[in-house]
Motif scaffolding. Sequence first.
Motif, PDB file in Angstrom:
ATOM      1  N   UNK A  20      10.368 -36.655  -7.494  1.00 17.57           N
ATOM      2  CA  UNK A  20      10.641 -37.930  -8.164  1.00 17.57           C
ATOM      3  C   UNK A  20      11.307 -38.913  -7.200  1.00 17.57           C
ATOM      4  N   UNK A  21      12.237 -38.395  -6.402  1.00 15.94           N
ATOM      5  CA  UNK A  21      12.928 -39.256  -5.442  1.00 15.94           C
ATOM      6  C   UNK A  21      11.955 -39.761  -4.370  1.00 15.94           C
ATOM      7  N   UNK A  22      11.045 -38.891  -3.924  1.00 14.89           N
ATOM      8  CA  UNK A  22      10.066 -39.308  -2.918  1.00 14.89           C
ATOM      9  C   UNK A  22       9.251 -40.507  -3.409  1.00 14.89           C
ATOM     10  N   UNK A  23       8.805 -40.431  -4.663  1.00 11.48           N
ATOM     11  CA  UNK A  23       7.908 -41.458  -5.180  1.00 11.48           C
ATOM     12  C   UNK A  23       8.593 -42.816  -5.301  1.00 11.48           C
ATOM     13  N   UNK A  48       6.399 -28.388 -14.319  1.00 11.89           N
ATOM     14  CA  UNK A  48       6.995 -29.696 -14.052  1.00 11.89           C
ATOM     15  C   UNK A  48       6.653 -30.169 -12.642  1.00 11.89           C
ATOM     16  N   UNK A  49       6.818 -29.277 -11.664  1.00 10.92           N
ATOM     17  CA  UNK A  49       6.491 -29.636 -10.279  1.00 10.92           C
ATOM     18  C   UNK A  49       5.005 -29.934 -10.144  1.00 10.92           C
ATOM     19  N   UNK A  50       4.155 -29.119 -10.784  1.00 10.56           N
ATOM     20  CA  UNK A  50       2.711 -29.316 -10.698  1.00 10.56           C
ATOM     21  C   UNK A  50       2.306 -30.660 -11.293  1.00 10.56           C
ATOM     22  N   UNK A  51       2.904 -31.036 -12.417  1.00  7.46           N
ATOM     23  CA  UNK A  51       2.536 -32.300 -13.063  1.00  7.46           C
ATOM     24  C   UNK A  51       2.926 -33.499 -12.205  1.00  7.46           C
ATOM     25  N   UNK A  52       4.110 -33.458 -11.597  1.00  5.68           N
ATOM     26  CA  UNK A  52       4.543 -34.575 -10.761  1.00  5.68           C
ATOM     27  C   UNK A  52       3.665 -34.667  -9.516  1.00  5.68           C
ATOM     28  N   UNK A  53       3.310 -33.488  -8.918  1.00  7.80           N
ATOM     29  CA  UNK A  53       2.445 -33.486  -7.738  1.00  7.80           C
ATOM     30  C   UNK A  53       1.069 -34.060  -8.075  1.00  7.80           C
TER      31      UNK A  53
END
Length: 589
Positions: free
Chosen positions: A405-408, A424-429
């Motif tokens: 989230x911070x990267x984006x 959660x990680x997969x969805x953000x990626x």
Amino acid sequence: MSDPPSTPQDNAPIAPRGAGTGLKGLAHRLVVDGLLSAEESRQAEQAAHRSHMSLLQYVVEKALVPSRQACVTAAWEYGIPAIDLDALIPESLPPAEQFSEELLRKHKVLPLKVMGNRLLLAIPYPATLVGLDELQFATGLTPEGVLAPLEQLQTLLDKYLMQSNSALMEELADADDALHQLSLEQSDAPDIDLAGASRSSADDGPIIRFVNKVLMDAIKRGASDIHFEPYESSFRVRLRIDGILHEAARPPFGMRTRILSRLKVMARLDIAERRLPQDGAIKLRLAANRSIDFRVNSLPTVYGEKIVLRILDPTTATIGIEKLGFTPPQRELYETALFQPQGMILVTGPTGSGKSVTLYTGINMLNKEERNICTAEDPVEIKVPGVNQVNVLPKVGLDFASALRAFLRQDPDVVMVGEVRDLETAEIAVKASQTGHLVLSTLHTNSAAETLTRLANMGLAPFNVASSLNLIIAQRLARRLCHHCRQAVEIPREALLEQGFKEEEMAGATFYEPHGCHRCVKGFKGRVGIYEVVPISDNMRRLIMREGNASDFDRQAREEGYPSLRRSGLQRVLEGVTSLAEINRIIKV
């Protein structure tokens, strides 16, 4: 009936092997003993002369003649005694502390016995004796040599020099005052310099010298991990070289606590905490311009703490894509996916299969001034200038998802996630890959097809997977056969067919197995990647949308002409890069 009259040819003596070749000395003896043909011996002699080495050294190092047979032949030719080191009792050798390790390794000689002012040495070649002035000056003893097979000599020399540290500690095990000083070692230094002078009086301690030596030997031998393992009545050190563990030392059992404490001090771990696992790091400066990082993990076992060090050499991230082991079509697929403006690349495989190196190789290709690259890892294994790298710390709430989230919010072009572990990680990626970012990550699955079912099992919607995924790479690491000593082997046709080879492939193919020489570890030297590279085509996307299973995905990949992991491994066997047994070890039939 009378015998036919004899002819002069019938009564002529049989010419001995090697007669009339014009060869002399050892070149002639090699032919007489049936180790080389006359032409091979002549060519070897000429090549040895051009290489400025003795003929014996040349035929042994080029694996033209097995070292044991070459040793016996040279002993007969030069009238020098020979010894079988396998029959030697290591405890009978003189203490290694009397000799310079650097000189013993430089000349490949092993001290066997001190007799007055004479030093009996096992030597690999008669010519070795000529260059032992340094050793004579350092010891004050006159060297005398007996020939020994080179591979035996180097193996025993390694054990001799390693065990000398254990012997030294046994002698000092009762010296409580001396060992008590080891706890005074400072732990707040930014790094540890093994190449420079000692920084405190504690650096002269036997425990510190032993630990430093184990670390340096692991680096020199190309190990990836070091295991310090306590058991009920023993303590051992093992090195993982080319994916296989090899025992390196057995320090005295009574010293295990002090050795482990030294490692924890170096890694800045809590010495008093022995009930919970801990993670730390060590940085060793080998020279002014080179350092090696170690990732350290302690694990409480029933007999004490086991500590494992993972060696993180930054040079592994810059080896170049041409050395990874991709076939030309696979390399082209990877490079094409890397230079897409958006999408997701997943690299899958078990722990230790080289996923990080594959990703970092791609990151290095993308690492240009015009790109903003961010990575989230647990932990950061290889530091790359020009790349924004973040260590995830779940204990304080900095996990992969929050880092992403911070990267984006920082306008990235390329994002690398150490591992997709949860939904959660997969969805953000996936969202990042759908909104103009290139996302690279890893996943623990056995094949490319199983990656798609794993993402579905996580809970990702099929349309998200189909729209975001560009490429899947499944990989393993196979040990490379040593080209100096590999031996051709005959394998029955029926067995090859059962293993998956095709009839047309076997015609004229040569299969090899490991042998072992001084240049390698039991016939292997280094590793090569075995890959299954599958781009997500339109047909594959439609299959994902229909929620196909792993068998459907695998069948589609084969129909599109992308070889499986097993097929890629068999191709490496046909090329003579590795053995069939090695491929069977890492990839199921």
